[in-house]
Design an enzyme around this catalytic site. Structure first.
Site, short mmCIF file in Angstrom:
data_model
loop_
_atom_site.label_atom_id
_atom_site.label_comp_id
_atom_site.label_asym_id
_atom_site.label_seq_id
_atom_site.Cartn_x
_atom_site.Cartn_y
_atom_site.Cartn_z
CB THR A 79 5.63 7.17 -3.79
OG1 THR A 79 5.78 7.12 -2.80
CG2 THR A 79 4.45 8.23 -4.59
NE ARG A 80 6.06 0.04 -1.81
CZ ARG A 80 5.42 0.38 -1.01
NH1 ARG A 80 5.25 1.90 -0.84
NH2 ARG A 80 4.42 -0.17 -0.42
CG HIS A 129 -0.23 -0.43 2.60
ND1 HIS A 129 0.22 -1.53 3.17
CD2 HIS A 129 0.20 0.98 3.05
CE1 HIS A 129 1.29 -1.31 4.16
NE2 HIS A 129 0.60 0.61 4.42
CE LYS A 177 13.33 -0.79 -6.72
NZ LYS A 177 13.38 -1.85 -5.67
CE LYS A 186 7.24 6.20 0.73
NZ LYS A 186 6.89 5.82 0.21
CB CYS A 220 5.41 -0.06 5.02
SG CYS A 220 5.09 -0.91 3.70
CG HIS A 252 16.85 -0.54 3.53
ND1 HIS A 252 15.41 -1.15 2.89
CD2 HIS A 252 17.93 -1.71 2.70
CE1 HIS A 252 15.66 -2.24 2.42
NE2 HIS A 252 16.84 -2.40 2.32
#
Ligand SMILES: Cc1cc2nc3c(=O)[nH]c(=O)nc-3n(C[C@H](O)[C@H](O)[C@H](O)COP(=O)(O)OP(=O)(O)OC[C@H]3O[C@@H](n4cnc5c(N)ncnc54)[C@H](O)[C@@H]3O)c2cc1C
Ligand SMILES: O=C(O)[C@@H]1CCCCN1
Length: 388
Positions: A51-52, A48, A350, A270, A317, A274
């Site tokens: 953006t990525r 969800h 991606k 954003k 997330c 990581h």
């Protein structure tokens, strides 16, 4: 409880990977059922959000090579569904010039002739205003990279799947799988049978694997998705041609820091860390560790002086990570009509269109289009549960 008629394939999990797999199967005329535990669309998994990042900048060759086809497949979906899914912004990669990781990314891009620009430190601020390049850091831009519109992409691929005659049943939590020539799947709304099964259950994969005698070293991490306010609205905006960025190493923390130009929320950029802290996928909101946010605050204060170093919005997330951060794309070692796609380790979106194609190939017993040896289940020595 009803017993449904047979399908050629059942796909469990309607995140990006399951949705693309179902779409590819339907394209190959397979009668396909896509099962999802939550009512769609939902925000409880990994796919969800708006953006990525899409990029070719990787330190391993095989990802860069696979991305070549991914861009084509994304463009194909954009055309089929008449929707814009990719925006090219470039990706600024920064990291200690002499570090292994920065050098590996640079080499992979050069070797694969990916269009890129190297920004010498003395020219950096001319091209990238409002960012302080760390002393000793190199900087390059993967110009092919950009932003993927994630929610929109999920809607588009699910819509195309339905147009091809595929069936989505949401609000159906799978609670058992029985392997066999016909695989039997028990869900909250019925029992379904199919010749083939694809498991793309994201952070819930470990639980699903226990039904089929497998165990994989998958860890579920809660990720704090942070948005930071621009002091001068628009300074890091996509329309100012501000790129996405990836900081591969820095003194504040040992994991990557990455960001996307302000776009989805006006005036907010954003920027995330990581990694995160371990959680059970159903207990995500009970995990309240914020040490990543402290790292981000320190980094942004030093390197992004145009952002207010206090997050304005924090969303959640999940990552499902393997020890080597490579995906799992393979058939069950004992039941080859069960295919598993898992462990996308925070970088799988991606690749969605290609993962769908590869899992479909595995499910149909075709030779996969790429060498899948980095993604095999057998790389984990203890993958079979002792009971089998
Ligand atoms: C903060 C964040 C940033 C990221 N940034 C990037 C990026 O910039 N670029 C990039 O390429 N990737 C990125 N990723 C990674 C990418 O989003 C994930 O790799 C991808 O979304 C994983 O998709 P999935 O389909 O495997 O999992 P999910 O989307 O979680 O889908 C799995 C689905 O299975 C369903 N399910 C589970 N159990 C059951 C059950 N028992 N019955 C029925 N259904 C079930 C779940 O409800 C869920 O919908 C990011 C991820 C996060 C969290
Ligand atoms: O997949 C990506 O491109 C990003 C990079 C940084 C970490 C999150 N995922």
């Amino acid at each position: 409880m009803s017993t449904e008629g047979d399908y050629d394939c059942i796909v469990i999990g309607a995140g990006v990977q399951g949705s693309f797999t179902a779409y590819q199967l339907a394209k190959k005329k397979q009668r396909t059922l896509l099962l999802e535990q939550f009512v769609l669309p939902h925000t409880r998994g990994s796919s969800h959000g708006q953006t990525r990042i899409i990029r070719k900048a990787y330190d391993q060759d095989y990802y860069t090579v696979m991305m070549e086809e991914c861009y084509r497949l994304w463009a194909q979906l954009e055309e089929e569904a008449s929707v814009k899914l990719v925006r090219q912004t470039g990706l600024l990669v920064m990291g200690p010039e002499n570090s292994l990781q920065y050098q590996a990314v640079k080499n992979t891009l050069q070797k694969n002739r990916v269009p890129m620009v190297i920004l010498p430190p003395e020219e950096f601020s001319k091209h990238i205003p409002n960012v302080n390049l760390s002393e000793g850091d190199g900087a390059l831009v993967d110009t092919t990279a950009g932003v993927l519109f994630a929610d929109r992409a999920l809607r588009a691929v699910q819509g195309q799947f339905l147009k091809l005659g595929g069936i989505i049943k949401d609000g159906q939590k799978v609670s058992d799988i029985k392997p066999g020539a016909l695989v039997t799947v028990t869900a909250s709304g019925g029992v379904y049978r199919a010749k083939n099964l694809v498991l793309t259950a994201g952070s819930w994969t470990n639980g699903m694997l226990s039904y089929i005698g497998l165990q994989l070293p998958l860890k579920v991490l809660k990720i704090n998705v942070c948005y930071w306010k621009e002091k001068v609205p628009g300074s890091y905006h996509v329309q100012q041609r501000f790129p996405a960025f990836l900081q591969v190493e820095c003194p504040e923390g040992k994991h990557h820091i990455y960001g996307l130009p302000s776009n989805e929320y006006p005036g907010l950029m954003k920027v995330c860390y990581h990694t995160g802290s371990e959680t059970h996928p159903d207990m995500r909101d009970r995990q309240s560790d914020q040490s990543d946010i402290d790292i981000l605050k320190r980094y942004l204060t030093r390197c992004f002086p145009g952002l207010d170093p206090e997050p304005a919005v924090v969303e959640s997330c999940m990552y499902t990570v393997t020890p080597d951060e490579d995906f799992v794309l393979d058939c069950h070692p004992l039941h080859n009509n069960i295919v598993i796609g898992a462990g996308f380790s925070g970088h799988g979106f991606k690749f969605g269109p290609l993962i769908g194609k590869l899992l479909c190939e595995l499910s149909l017993g075709e030779v996969p289009s790429y060498d899948l040896s980095p993604f095999r289940i057998r790389r984990f020595p203890e993958h079979l549960k002792p009971s089998l």
